[in-house]
Design a protein around this motif. Sequence first.
Motif, PDB file in Angstrom:
ATOM      1  N   HIS A  61     -30.150  38.294  54.802  1.00 43.33           N
ATOM      2  CA  HIS A  61     -29.848  38.423  53.377  1.00 43.33           C
ATOM      3  C   HIS A  61     -29.014  37.217  52.975  1.00 43.33           C
ATOM      4  N   LYS A  62     -29.275  36.675  51.782  1.00 47.05           N
ATOM      5  CA  LYS A  62     -28.455  35.578  51.262  1.00 47.05           C
ATOM      6  C   LYS A  62     -28.540  35.573  49.741  1.00 47.05           C
ATOM      7  N   SER A  63     -27.416  35.824  49.107  1.00 50.82           N
ATOM      8  CA  SER A  63     -27.326  35.795  47.650  1.00 50.82           C
ATOM      9  C   SER A  63     -25.879  35.948  47.238  1.00 50.82           C
ATOM     10  N   ASP A  64     -25.517  35.329  46.092  1.00 53.50           N
ATOM     11  CA  ASP A  64     -24.195  35.515  45.486  1.00 53.50           C
ATOM     12  C   ASP A  64     -23.047  35.261  46.458  1.00 53.50           C
ATOM     13  N   GLY A  65     -23.188  34.235  47.293  1.00 48.73           N
ATOM     14  CA  GLY A  65     -22.126  33.904  48.226  1.00 48.73           C
ATOM     15  C   GLY A  65     -22.013  34.820  49.423  1.00 48.73           C
ATOM     16  N   VAL A  66     -22.961  35.755  49.591  1.00 47.85           N
ATOM     17  CA  VAL A  66     -22.945  36.681  50.716  1.00 47.85           C
ATOM     18  C   VAL A  66     -24.183  36.452  51.570  1.00 47.85           C
ATOM     19  N   MET A  67     -23.956  36.329  52.858  1.00 44.20           N
ATOM     20  CA  MET A  67     -25.065  36.161  53.800  1.00 44.20           C
ATOM     21  C   MET A  67     -24.938  37.203  54.906  1.00 44.20           C
ATOM     22  N   GLY A  68     -26.067  37.684  55.372  1.00 42.45           N
ATOM     23  CA  GLY A  68     -26.028  38.691  56.417  1.00 42.45           C
ATOM     24  C   GLY A  68     -27.200  38.584  57.365  1.00 42.45           C
ATOM     25  N   ILE A  69     -26.974  39.019  58.579  1.00 43.62           N
ATOM     26  CA  ILE A  69     -28.031  39.133  59.591  1.00 43.62           C
ATOM     27  C   ILE A  69     -27.850  40.481  60.280  1.00 43.62           C
ATOM     28  N   MET A  70     -28.946  41.178  60.469  1.00 41.65           N
ATOM     29  CA  MET A  70     -28.890  42.468  61.154  1.00 41.65           C
ATOM     30  C   MET A  70     -30.146  42.650  61.985  1.00 41.65           C
ATOM     31  N   GLU A  71     -29.963  43.258  63.142  1.00 39.46           N
ATOM     32  CA  GLU A  71     -31.096  43.504  64.030  1.00 39.46           C
ATOM     33  C   GLU A  71     -31.449  44.980  64.012  1.00 39.46           C
ATOM     34  N   CYS A 122     -23.905  40.826  61.305  1.00 37.26           N
ATOM     35  CA  CYS A 122     -22.907  39.843  60.894  1.00 37.26           C
ATOM     36  C   CYS A 122     -23.033  39.671  59.385  1.00 37.26           C
ATOM     37  N   VAL A 123     -21.920  39.825  58.675  1.00 37.13           N
ATOM     38  CA  VAL A 123     -21.886  39.639  57.223  1.00 37.13           C
ATOM     39  C   VAL A 123     -20.802  38.618  56.909  1.00 37.13           C
ATOM     40  N   VAL A 124     -21.151  37.602  56.124  1.00 36.52           N
ATOM     41  CA  VAL A 124     -20.225  36.526  55.764  1.00 36.52           C
ATOM     42  C   VAL A 124     -20.148  36.422  54.248  1.00 36.52           C
ATOM     43  N   HIS A 125     -18.940  36.353  53.729  1.00 35.77           N
ATOM     44  CA  HIS A 125     -18.727  36.135  52.299  1.00 35.77           C
ATOM     45  C   HIS A 125     -17.991  34.815  52.118  1.00 35.77           C
ATOM     46  N   CYS A 126     -18.548  33.925  51.286  1.00 30.43           N
ATOM     47  CA  CYS A 126     -17.956  32.616  51.021  1.00 30.43           C
ATOM     48  C   CYS A 126     -17.535  32.534  49.561  1.00 30.43           C
ATOM     49  N   ASP A 127     -16.263  32.279  49.334  1.00 29.34           N
ATOM     50  CA  ASP A 127     -15.733  32.141  47.980  1.00 29.34           C
ATOM     51  C   ASP A 127     -14.842  30.904  47.958  1.00 29.34           C
ATOM     52  N   LYS A 128     -15.338  29.869  47.285  1.00 28.62           N
ATOM     53  CA  LYS A 128     -14.654  28.583  47.280  1.00 28.62           C
ATOM     54  C   LYS A 128     -14.489  28.118  48.724  1.00 28.62           C
ATOM     55  N   GLN A 129     -13.254  27.901  49.181  1.00 28.54           N
ATOM     56  CA  GLN A 129     -13.077  27.371  50.528  1.00 28.54           C
ATOM     57  C   GLN A 129     -12.686  28.444  51.545  1.00 28.54           C
ATOM     58  N   ARG A 130     -12.803  29.697  51.199  1.00 31.97           N
ATOM     59  CA  ARG A 130     -12.426  30.772  52.114  1.00 31.97           C
ATOM     60  C   ARG A 130     -13.668  31.522  52.580  1.00 31.97           C
ATOM     61  N   VAL A 258     -35.636  35.869  66.689  1.00 31.91           N
ATOM     62  CA  VAL A 258     -34.536  34.965  66.356  1.00 31.91           C
ATOM     63  C   VAL A 258     -34.405  34.907  64.832  1.00 31.91           C
ATOM     64  N   ALA A 259     -33.201  35.146  64.333  1.00 35.44           N
ATOM     65  CA  ALA A 259     -32.916  35.003  62.918  1.00 35.44           C
ATOM     66  C   ALA A 259     -31.738  34.042  62.749  1.00 35.44           C
ATOM     67  N   VAL A 260     -31.884  33.109  61.808  1.00 28.25           N
ATOM     68  CA  VAL A 260     -30.845  32.111  61.566  1.00 28.25           C
ATOM     69  C   VAL A 260     -30.665  31.960  60.064  1.00 28.25           C
ATOM     70  N   VAL A 261     -29.416  31.924  59.616  1.00 26.83           N
ATOM     71  CA  VAL A 261     -29.090  31.581  58.232  1.00 26.83           C
ATOM     72  C   VAL A 261     -28.094  30.423  58.279  1.00 26.83           C
ATOM     73  N   VAL A 262     -28.393  29.369  57.559  1.00 29.45           N
ATOM     74  CA  VAL A 262     -27.529  28.187  57.516  1.00 29.45           C
ATOM     75  C   VAL A 262     -27.093  27.950  56.085  1.00 29.45           C
ATOM     76  N   THR A 263     -25.807  27.764  55.869  1.00 30.30           N
ATOM     77  CA  THR A 263     -25.312  27.379  54.563  1.00 30.30           C
ATOM     78  C   THR A 263     -24.391  26.193  54.724  1.00 30.30           C
ATOM     79  N   ALA A 264     -24.520  25.226  53.820  1.00 24.23           N
ATOM     80  CA  ALA A 264     -23.761  23.985  53.915  1.00 24.23           C
ATOM     81  C   ALA A 264     -22.908  23.800  52.666  1.00 24.23           C
ATOM     82  N   SER A 265     -21.683  23.342  52.870  1.00 25.05           N
ATOM     83  CA  SER A 265     -20.794  23.109  51.764  1.00 25.05           C
ATOM     84  C   SER A 265     -21.096  21.777  51.087  1.00 25.05           C
ATOM     85  N   GLN A 266     -20.631  21.634  49.868  1.00 30.34           N
ATOM     86  CA  GLN A 266     -20.868  20.415  49.119  1.00 30.34           C
ATOM     87  C   GLN A 266     -19.979  19.287  49.647  1.00 30.34           C
TER      88      GLN A 266
END
Length: 266
Positions: A61-71, A122-130, A258-266
Amino acid sequence: RSTLFPYTTLFRSRVPTLCLSKQQCLFTATASPDRSKDFFNTSQASILTHPSHVEAQDVTHKSDGVMGIMETCHNWTTGETRNSNTQQILDKICSSVANNPRLMNKAIAEQLTNAITNPKICVVHCDKQRLRAVTLGDAGFVVVRNNSVIFQSQRRSFLFNEVPVLKEPHDVTQHAYHTEIELQSGDIVIMGSDGLFDNLYMEDIEQIISRSSKEELASNLAGSAMAAGCSTRKMTPFSERVNEETGQLWNGGKPDDVAVVVTASQ
């Protein structure tokens, strides 16, 4: 140990009647860009399904600054699949996290304990630099800076290759790992199912990063992990764990999705 196995090359498989070519082994592949939130500009996802599996067992899952992977909760020795609605569960968790990232535990507990399952998530939330993250089981993430892994999430399993059953909401708090990290411009966050981290060492991942564009990174990582998982010769993190934790001799990788989600900062 750090020999890189390109995803275009496959080795003798543990299911040789199926894993004979790139097209056969890389049975299902999806890669899609997405606009992330604030500090992050693009996200990529790639899912590869092992040919011995009837359908994909990893979801993203990836949207609105939230990314997730689940098996999907699958016992690889008995073939039993514990849940068929894994994507819906992950989407609901990530939607709740997007609305209130400080309640990640609650969002995960509500969905997983209702499902009475033993998840790898695994669930990751990205907001600005945190970055805020919750990991459970052996799905996880790494943070990469200047082509080097500077942080790797912890993974927890209680018996070899098994994760705990969650029956009560407090079980999530007890068994999950929580992480908060301050990120810098240019950092890359790579999330992966156990099919990624069981089959590639950190130095393998760093080599692939140094040779890949951001647009190709997710698919290159997933492909290399699948190739290693099909190998019966390459030393892998999984083969080391088998040898150390069970005393059995295992050569090669772990055959798995295998599942991979990659997000890169500006």
